[in-house]
Every structure is written in C-alpha cells, then in structure tokens.
Design an enzyme around this catalytic site. Sequence first.
Site, mmCIF file in Angstrom:
data_model
loop_
_atom_site.group_PDB
_atom_site.id
_atom_site.type_symbol
_atom_site.label_atom_id
_atom_site.label_comp_id
_atom_site.label_asym_id
_atom_site.label_seq_id
_atom_site.Cartn_x
_atom_site.Cartn_y
_atom_site.Cartn_z
ATOM 1 C CE LYS A 1 -4.320 1.503 2.162
ATOM 2 N NZ LYS A 1 -5.315 1.203 3.217
ATOM 3 C CD GLU B 1 -19.304 -2.037 8.940
ATOM 4 O OE1 GLU B 1 -18.507 -1.316 8.316
ATOM 5 O OE2 GLU B 1 -19.577 -3.212 8.592
ATOM 6 N NE ARG C 1 -21.797 -2.566 4.856
ATOM 7 C CZ ARG C 1 -20.763 -3.182 4.297
ATOM 8 N NH1 ARG C 1 -19.563 -3.049 4.809
ATOM 9 N NH2 ARG C 1 -20.927 -3.950 3.248
#
Length: 630
Positions: free
Chosen positions: A280, A367, A395
């Site tokens: 990344k 979540e 969610r």
Amino acid sequence: MDLLSIKDPSFLKGMSNQELEVLSQEIRRFLIEKLSVTGGHIGPNLGVVELTIALHKCFDSPNDKFIWDVGHQSYVHKILTGRACEFDTLRQYKGLCGFPKRIESEHDVWETGHSSTSLSAAMGMVIARDLKKENSYIVPIIGDGALTGGMALEALNHIGHEKKNMIVILNDNEMSIAPNVGALHNILGQLRTAGKYQWVKDELELLLKKVPAVGGKLAATAERVKDSLKYLFVSGMFFEEMGFTYLGPVDGHDYEALFENFRYAKKTEGPVLLHVITKKGKGFHPAESDKKGTWHGTGPYKMDTGAFVKSDKAPPAWSSLVSETVRKLARNDERIVAITPAMPVGSKLEGFASEFPERMYDVGIAEQHAATVAAGLATQNMKPFLAIYSTFLQRAYDQVVHDICRQNLNVFIGIDRAGLVGADGETHQGVFDIAFLRHVPNIVLMMPKDENEGQHMVYTALNYDDGPIAMRFPRGNGLGVPMDEKLKSIPLGTWEVLKEGEDGAILTFGTTIPMAMKAAEALEKQGISVKIVNARFIKPLDEKMLSELFRKNIPILTIEEAVLQGGFGSSVLEYAHEQGFYQQAIDRMGIPDQFIEHGDVDSLLEEIGMTTSEVVKRMTILARKKQKRA
C-alpha cells in the site's frame, strides 16, 4: 506515454513487460501529482498499479468484468479506461467520482463505497452469465481487510459450494484503512509465508503420475500424501477447504508472476482464489511507510514532503472532540469501553487506545458484530461507546433494533460523519440515520449545535442509564467556540431557544443552525421576527416547548441535514396530528428523495435548495399566511 490520450485499455495488449514498468511509474507520478491537489485515496491506488495494468492486459473489460470491492483502489482502472483527463475534478462537485460509477464508464460494472460486497455481486453476475450461456471471466478484487466482513465470508461459502467459474483476486496489503485485525488476518499471514505451495503441489502430482499404481493402492496412498502436503506447506488451508483452488502468494508488483498466475487461473475449472501481495502506498515514501492508515485517504498534500495542507488554527475535529471526551471520562469510570469497526484513525481513537489498550476493541470491518458486542457488554453493566460512521451504521441496523434497542441496553452510539460529507459522495452521505433510528423504541437521539454542547452531550450519554442513546455529529472541525472546563448533563428531551421571535419559529439542530440564524437576521430587516430553536434532542421531542408553539399557532419551519421522509420534520408533523393541531402551519426543509452525489457540501446544499435565501423565502410565506389568518 500520454496518459490523457488513453481511450480504452486495448493498447496494453501489445506492450512488453519493460514498457509496462515504465507505464507503472508514469501512473504513479500522475496520481501523486493530481491527488496532492484534490486529495483522495492515494495509498490504496499506488498499491494496485501493476495489478490493475496486468488485469487489463490479460482480460478483456468490459466483457470480462472487474468488481472492485470498496472502490478505494479504482483510480488506476479509471486512468486505463479513458478518464485520466478528468482527474483535476476528482471528488469535486460535478467532477470525477472517487469510486466506480456505472454512468461514467461501461468498464465500471459495480458501484460501491462500502466494503465486502464484491463477492456477492460477482456471484450474481456469474449466475446470470451461465443462465444466459455467455462467455466471460468474472473477477472480483477484494482486500484482506474487506475479507473479514461477514458478507464476504457468506459469499465465499456460497461460491465454494456452487463450484462455478470465477477468479477472485485477494489483494493483500496487510491493511484496510487501519491495520487489520482478527483470526482471518492471521491465516493470511501464514499463507504469505507459505511461498511456492502451488508449485510444489503441481510438481508432486507430476511425479506421482510417473509411478505405476499397483492394484490402486499406491494411487490411493499418493492421493492422501498429496492432500496432506497442503497442510504441511500451508498451515490452515482455509480457502481450499472452502472449495476454491488457491494460487499464491504472488508478488503483486511482478508482471511475469501475475501473468503466469492469471493464465493458470483462466484454465482452472471452478472458483479460483489468487492471493496477491501488494504494498500500500508503493512509490511514495510517506504513504509507503504509513503504519496507521493516515495515507489511506487524504486531503491535499505537498508532493515534496508529504505534509498535509491544512490550517494550523483550525478548531478540533468533531471525531477528536468526541473520542477525547470519552477518554477523559474513562479515567474515572472503568466501565467505559470503546469499540470501532476498523476505524480507529477516522474516529480519532488512537489516544483512547494508547491510554486504555485493554478497553479498546477494533473488531475489523464487521459493523454488525461491533453493535452486538456493544450490546453484550451492556448486559454486564459496562458502558460501551460504539464509534461508527452514519453510513456504516446502516449495515448494523438489525443489530441496533434487535440486540440493542429491543433489550433496552445502555449503549452509547457515536454517529460520526452525520449529514453531508462531500467528496466521498452517495455511499458516504450520512443522511439516513435519523429516519432509520427515530422510530425504534427506547433510543434517544441527539445532535449538538457546537463542540462545547457536544462535550456535554458525551457526558450526558455516558451518565445515562436507561437504555440506548446516540449522538450524531458532522464530519470536519468544530466552530472554535469556548469550551467549559466542567462537564454537565443536559436534561433529556429539552430544547434551547437561541433567539426569540413572534412571527414564526425555526426548529433545527447541528450544522443547519448557522443557516437559520443568518436567515433570522435577514427576516428582521423585513420586519419578520422569528424564534430560533436548537432542537438538540431529535428524540424525544421537547413536547412542552412544541405544544406551547402550537397553542400560540406560530408557523413552524423545520430544517435538517438529513432525509425528509421519516425525519425530524416528520416527527413534528406527527406530534401536531396526535395533539389535534390539524391547522398548524408546518413546513419542512431537508434532503429530498434522491441520492446526493459528491462535491463540496456548500455546492450540494445549494443544489438541493438548502440555503439561507430559501429559509428566508419559506419563512416569509409562512409569516404572511399567519398575518392573513389574523
């Protein structure tokens, strides 16, 4: 080459590996330069340059379908499909979207801004392909962080069971937004160290085929040896047990390795999971060396130093104000526990985690799990603080209803990024939480007018013992108001009059209070006196004040930076009906029945008619109607 001249990815087919390496560097320079001005998801995109180029070289988009999970990493895909010339407008009003967008390009086949949806969407596309007897490769690209989401695991289970042809690319950079957590992350760590498992397995199969089988015994023994080999070389072969052919790990920045494995994957029957290791932020030192997730998505920055372009005199961020107040209170209350679904950096919980590591839980991109963990804590007389973005709370809706509110458990939900968030657009605008929470029994819902009231609301929430309580707060920074040293509780369900007036009343809260106050000043010049009420408790309503307004027959305008249907204004209408004030003049302003695209918040508000001038116009009409009735 000139990236601005790219129309489609077909030019890649004839390029050599050396030419592709040059192209990779050009794309990285382009992204670093453009995003230094506009901001955006710099880290994820720098990490997938070679992977995206290799995908477009080896497959044929849009016939072959790439499904980018979350969509944070789709910038390189946008460049290769002819949108480099629009990058000056990235994430700006009427400009290029920061996520895949179907109306932008035929190459964007799936829209997303939330994680863990790609595998389910891909399965739907695979089923459709096979029913229609079409030929295409369906290629979802999912990160190791997103793979921890429950929906992704449900999809893996279904895909492995159905055995349909699909190539899943697992983009493993060991981070999502923040460093990944959980058992699945540990499994991937084992796989990363496994090296050439697939090569060894293939070599063994070739060797065994050369050994004559005597009465079938040797063949059966050999098969058992081959199967056990995967456990010898790769501890916990999770994906193969799920029904996938596992390939990798592969260096995601090595073109030859990518091409070789893509060729193998295309020839393999059934679902394939290609495990690709990427870095990344690759190619930009500040992003590449980031260990906290700061460079996942940023505002503008200086290319030479990586320093962020922001005012040193800005008031504290709302997320910081809330989390630091929770941290302060946690020093005197050992029951306070903080929970976040993979957003410790965005929710500014690093300080809490540093001071109270045993009371800070990042549960990963989960979540639903986060909400029910909070509920479980509350059953044991703990004080859970669930830090979650409004758009991600969607969610966990069933868990809020079924596990928290139904059991009337004392969970404090900090609803971050409530209202319009701007550049991230439709998938991240936090405008639905009032409508989907206020009708749920037992919950208290509030929003402060400024950061001083905000710290008192946090204190109120953590000293409340009668059930679930939620505080919504916006993205960005506070107003810079003076802060009280001593915290205090705000009586539940009480509103605050900010300005007196007799000709009408504006009921509003949070970010729209300044709009109302400016409108009131303009109306005074027209001889119209308007009361401004800080309706800080969205639920319960201040029925005493509301009834008083109704009895005086003062026309009312409600304003909310949230959807109108089922929102705060709707609750005022409902209360008027319940109390028999059928002739009460009530008008409402808020988000209309549409998804709001990306752009700066002021431009978005103007587009939907949420402006000071519109407030003045509506209150003038209401006041004149009152005068005629009088």
